[in-house]
Design an enzyme around this catalytic site. Structure first.
Site, PDB file in Angstrom:
ATOM      1  N   ASP A  11       0.729  -1.093  -0.005  1.00 16.11           N
ATOM      2  CA  ASP A  11      -0.035  -0.048   0.177  1.00 16.11           C
ATOM      3  C   ASP A  11       0.958   1.160  -0.025  1.00 16.11           C
ATOM      4  O   ASP A  11       1.979   1.121   0.270  1.00 16.11           O
ATOM      5  CB  ASP A  11      -0.959  -0.003   1.177  1.00 16.11           C
ATOM      6  N   ASP A  13      -0.283   5.246   0.760  1.00 18.22           N
ATOM      7  CA  ASP A  13      -0.729   6.068   1.866  1.00 18.22           C
ATOM      8  C   ASP A  13      -0.658   5.447   3.224  1.00 18.22           C
ATOM      9  O   ASP A  13      -1.411   4.577   3.590  1.00 18.22           O
ATOM     10  CB  ASP A  13      -1.987   6.706   1.528  1.00 18.22           C
TER      11      ASP A  13
HETATM   12  C1  XBP Z   1      -5.675   6.066   0.765  1.00 18.30           C
HETATM   13  C2  XBP Z   1      -6.640   6.904   0.463  1.00 18.30           C
HETATM   14  C3  XBP Z   1      -6.633   7.810  -0.560  1.00 18.30           C
HETATM   15  C4  XBP Z   1      -5.599   8.955  -0.168  1.00 18.30           C
HETATM   16  C5  XBP Z   1      -5.888  10.174  -1.156  1.00 18.30           C
HETATM   17  O1  XBP Z   1      -6.024   4.947   1.136  1.00 18.30           O
HETATM   18  O2  XBP Z   1      -7.738   6.674   1.050  1.00 18.30           O
HETATM   19  O3  XBP Z   1      -7.709   8.491  -0.775  1.00 18.30           O
HETATM   20  O4  XBP Z   1      -6.206   9.628   1.159  1.00 18.30           O
HETATM   21  O5  XBP Z   1      -5.700   9.787  -2.360  1.00 18.30           O
HETATM   22  P1  XBP Z   1      -4.964   3.498   0.928  1.00 18.30           P
HETATM   23  P2  XBP Z   1      -6.448  10.416  -3.570  1.00 18.30           P
HETATM   24  O6  XBP Z   1      -3.949   3.779   1.543  1.00 18.30           O
HETATM   25  O7  XBP Z   1      -5.889   2.352   1.827  1.00 18.30           O
HETATM   26  O8  XBP Z   1      -4.846   3.195  -0.386  1.00 18.30           O
HETATM   27  O9  XBP Z   1      -6.892  11.748  -3.233  1.00 18.30           O
HETATM   28  O10 XBP Z   1      -5.571  10.381  -4.675  1.00 18.30           O
HETATM   29  O11 XBP Z   1      -7.625   9.617  -3.721  1.00 18.30           O
HETATM   30 MG    MG Z   2      -3.173   3.010   3.557  1.00 27.97          MG
END
Ligand code: XBP
Ligand code: MG
Length: 268
Positions: A11, A13
């Site tokens: 993953d 973020d």
């Molecule tokens: C990450 C997210 C994303 C980021 C922002 O979830 O929820 O929405 O916050 O990215 P994960 P975008 O780590 O579970 O993948 O604004 O590009 O959607």
């Molecule tokens: Mg995440």
């Protein structure tokens, strides 16, 4: 079923970097101000909004829940998409300015995994462009080439916690779930990986420390580094002298999870 670990799926973020608090949140606020909106997402409010994965989906939820009677433009989808695009521009600038560093142990583990010949992939809710902005600045200019598959954002219709992004990644890798280990930081991410039957190691971040991680192969606070040991949060860990998660540890975590099968039950 093969129990040998062949690929690690990361993953982005919260897992590779603490992107949310100092990256996406700040960039959302910059985009709102630029658009003349008086919306400010505090760290606490953003923690609430993180229950919704996907930036566009998050803006929509905010409008629905926190801006009653919002009389935006007729084309709300287009308006949200524009805000989100602007947010991503600010996010890229923050990444380029070095404001979004990698989490402890990430660079070390990626280097070790590459040297060991493990296949690497990314499965994320965020966009390809955001992955590129982060990795090329925080990791290396050629870091996008380190990953055989980068499955990102709107490439699938349903975002995490749906398993779609992991199913897509497995298809692209040409591997069964049992040959992979996912690394996640959140309950939504864990649910997504488990629903695709992939054993999952969780490294919590500040926003996800209180999440429920049933079915995880192991839950730790971070990957750990020499001089910066990780702490075990949940799960069985036999090597209490180990200070950081290395490739041998990944293989052990994966093997034990695959043998116990607990993660498959949790996914049901
Ligand atoms: C990450 C997210 C994303 C980021 C922002 O979830 O929820 O929405 O916050 O990215 P994960 P975008 O780590 O579970 O993948 O604004 O590009 O959607
Ligand atoms: Mg995440």
């Amino acid at each position: 079923m093969s129990n040998d670990l062949q690929a690690v799926i990361f993953d982005v973020d919260g897992t590779l970097a603490d992107t949310e608090l100092h990256g996406h949140r700040v960039a959302f606020n910059q985009a709102f101000a630029e658009a003349g909106l008086d919306w400010t997402w505090s760290p606490a409010l953003y923690g609430e909004l993180l229950k919704v994965t996907g930036g566009k989906e998050r803006i929509r939820r905010y409008i629905d829940e926190y801006v009653p009677g919002f009389s935006g433009p007729a084309d709300l989808d287009g308006f949200i998409a524009g805000l989100h695009r602007a947010k991503n521009g600010h996010y890229a600038a923050l990444a380029a300015a070095g404001k979004i560093p990698l989490r402890p142990g990430v660079r070390r583990l990626l280097d070790e995994a590459r040297a060991a010949g493990l296949r690497l992939a990314i499965a994320t809710t965020t966009s390809f462009e955001n992955v590129e902005a982060l990795l090329t600045h925080a990791l290396a200019a050629d870091a996008m080439n380190w990953f055989e598959v980068i499955a990102a954002g709107d490439v699938v219709p349903a975002k995490k916690p749906a398993p779609d992004i992991y199913h897509h990644t497995l298809r692209e890798l040409g591997l069964p779930a049992s040959a992979c280990l996912a690394l996640e930081d959140s309950a939504n991410g864990l649910r997504s990986a488990l629903a695709a039957a992939i054993p999952t190691l969780v490294t919590v971040c500040d926003y996800t420390r209180q999440d429920h991680f049933g079915g995880a192969a192991l839950v730790v606070d971070q990957l750990g580094e020499p001089g910066q040991p990780f702490s075990l949060i949940d799960g069985e860990w036999d090597d209490t002298s180990a200070a950081w998660i290395d490739v041998a540890a990944l293989r052990r975590i994966h093997r034990r999870a695959a043998q116990s099968g607990d993660f498959r039950q949790a996914a049901r």
